[in-house]
Design an enzyme around this catalytic site. Structure first.
Site, PDB file in Angstrom:
ATOM      1  N   GLY A   1       0.859  -1.024   0.034  1.00  0.00           N
ATOM      2  CA  GLY A   1       0.082  -0.266   0.003  1.00  0.00           C
ATOM      3  C   GLY A   1       0.782   1.338   0.380  1.00  0.00           C
ATOM      4  N   HIS A   2       2.045   0.845   0.825  1.00  0.00           N
ATOM      5  CA  HIS A   2       3.007   2.680   0.744  1.00  0.00           C
ATOM      6  C   HIS A   2       3.825   2.843  -0.070  1.00  0.00           C
ATOM      7  CE1 HIS A   2       2.767   1.513   5.655  1.00  0.00           C
ATOM      8  NE2 HIS A   2       2.651   2.170   5.232  1.00  0.00           N
TER       9      HIS A   2
ATOM     10  N   LYS B   1      -7.298   4.130   2.320  1.00  0.00           N
ATOM     11  CA  LYS B   1      -7.100   3.136   3.010  1.00  0.00           C
ATOM     12  C   LYS B   1      -7.841   4.231   4.445  1.00  0.00           C
ATOM     13  CE  LYS B   1      -6.500   0.624   5.852  1.00  0.00           C
ATOM     14  NZ  LYS B   1      -5.485   0.861   7.489  1.00  0.00           N
TER      15      LYS B   1
HETATM   16  P1  AMP Z   1       0.421   5.072   7.721  1.00  0.00           P
HETATM   17  O1  AMP Z   1       1.968   4.308   7.164  1.00  0.00           O
HETATM   18  O2  AMP Z   1      -0.292   4.176   8.586  1.00  0.00           O
HETATM   19  O3  AMP Z   1       0.429   5.935   8.178  1.00  0.00           O
HETATM   20  O4  AMP Z   1       0.277   5.328   6.138  1.00  0.00           O
HETATM   21  C1  AMP Z   1       0.537   5.990   5.328  1.00  0.00           C
HETATM   22  C2  AMP Z   1      -0.249   6.088   4.046  1.00  0.00           C
HETATM   23  O5  AMP Z   1      -0.615   4.867   2.779  1.00  0.00           O
HETATM   24  C3  AMP Z   1      -1.971   6.813   4.320  1.00  0.00           C
HETATM   25  O6  AMP Z   1      -1.689   8.069   3.522  1.00  0.00           O
HETATM   26  C4  AMP Z   1      -1.981   5.707   3.620  1.00  0.00           C
HETATM   27  O7  AMP Z   1      -3.696   5.946   3.877  1.00  0.00           O
HETATM   28  C5  AMP Z   1      -1.831   4.737   2.795  1.00  0.00           C
HETATM   29  N1  AMP Z   1      -2.506   3.453   2.930  1.00  0.00           N
HETATM   30  C6  AMP Z   1      -1.975   2.530   4.376  1.00  0.00           C
HETATM   31  N2  AMP Z   1      -2.257   1.587   3.834  1.00  0.00           N
HETATM   32  C7  AMP Z   1      -2.733   1.480   2.684  1.00  0.00           C
HETATM   33  C8  AMP Z   1      -3.901   0.706   2.028  1.00  0.00           C
HETATM   34  N3  AMP Z   1      -3.821  -1.064   2.148  1.00  0.00           N
HETATM   35  N4  AMP Z   1      -4.323   1.012   0.128  1.00  0.00           N
HETATM   36  C9  AMP Z   1      -2.962   1.595  -0.061  1.00  0.00           C
HETATM   37  N5  AMP Z   1      -2.876   3.458   0.918  1.00  0.00           N
HETATM   38  C10 AMP Z   1      -2.483   2.782   1.932  1.00  0.00           C
END
Ligand code: AMP
Length: 283
Positions: free
Chosen positions: A36-37, A149
């Site tokens: 995702g990241h 997400k």
């Molecule tokens: P986080 O590290 O969880 O704060 O996420 C960082 C970025 O990655 C945020 O913009 C999230 O929405 C995005 N993100 C996390 N998981 C996913 C996913 N499965 N699909 C798309 N974007 C994601």
């Protein structure tokens, strides 16, 4: 890939790029990178000449009983993955650099943060908008990429950018899922194999809801869809529902009928310990 841990070293690199006329994309993250990241980073590469990823586990967006102390991390793995994905600079500051002792300024988006996750996580979005505003000021990106997400977060950031006139274009990226439908998340690592099987009920219910909407000849009533969704989730062992609702994508207000750009939004707890969120467009 350059790794910068101070604001000064980050800015001096960025200034050189700017002077060379290069455009800059920012992908804010809390690390423990998954596909995702990496998809967000690839999108940044597509849009801009240079990609900056920030890696900062932001303490102010965690509540007192949340998982800040145990949030998963893999610094070396993250550096390797970001480098291989084409990130040019990883900004990885320490907490006391982002929040000096005297820090007392916050950014808050009011209405959009009241419902959904804002209800279950008081103070969470204020922590998010404050740190994202700081990152925008430090990096001054042309584009910033956020995942759907965290759909409420994306809408809140768009509001903040419009309200405070940040000169940055916000790009939303669709959710990247595991083969079984579970939305990828750094927190999925907390799940045992049995919990992992149970957790899939959230994305399955999103799909059932979406399929019903797309198959219907007329606009469906939300109450029937929600009671079906709640029955499905309450029948799954280990899971308790925090919320499942259908909202207008722009205002995040609940819909009565599914009409226009509506989105199913949900959060559940697996064995009380692990909180997972998901959402899906119903169009
Ligand atoms: P986080 O590290 O969880 O704060 O996420 C960082 C970025 O990655 C945020 O913009 C999230 O929405 C995005 N993100 C996390 N998981 C996913 C996913 N499965 N699909 C798309 N974007 C994601």
């Amino acid at each position: 890939m350059i790794v910068a841990s101070t604001i000064a070293s980050c800015r001096s690199e960025l200034n050189q790029w700017r002077q060379a006329g290069l455009s800059i994309a920012l992908v804010p993250t809390m690390g423990y990178f998954h596909e995702g990241h990496l998809a967000l980073m690839r999108k940044g590469r597509e849009l801009c000449d240079r990609v900056v990823a920030s890696l900062f586990v932001n303490p102010t967006q965690f509540g007192p009983h949340e998982d800040l102390a145990v949030y998963p991390s893999d610094y070396d793995g993250d550096c390797r993955k970001a480098d291989q994905t084409g990130v040019n600079l990883l900004f990885s500051p320490k907490t006391d650099l982002m929040y000096q002792q005297a820090h007392q300024t916050t950014v808050q988006v009011h209405e959009l943060t009241k419902g959904l996750c804002g209800k279950d996580r008081p103070g969470h979005f204020q922590g998010v908008t404050t740190v994202v505003a700081k990152l925008f000021n430090i990096i001054q990106p042309d584009f910033a990429i956020f995942g759907e997400k965290d759909f409420q977060q994306l809408v809140v950031i768009r509001r903040m950018v419009a309200d405070l006139d940040f000169p940055v274009k916000i790009i939303g990226h669709p959710i990247v899922r595991e083969k079984d439908g579970l939305a990828m998340s750094s927190r999925n690592v907390y799940l045992t194999p049995e919990e992992r099987r149970s957790a899939c009920i959230l994305s399955k219910t999103m799909h059932v809801t979406r399929d019903a909407v797309l198959a219907a000849a007329d606009h469906l009533s939300v109450s029937a869809l929600l009671s079906q969704a709640k029955t499905l989730i309450s029948g799954e062992k280990n899971c308790s529902l925090e919320y499942f609702t259908i909202v207008d994508e722009h205002s995040l207000t609940p819909c009565d009928v599914v009409k226009g750009k509506c989105r199913a939004m949900g959060a559940l707890r697996v064995n009380e310990r692990i909180r997972l969120i998901d959402n899906m467009p119903l169009y």
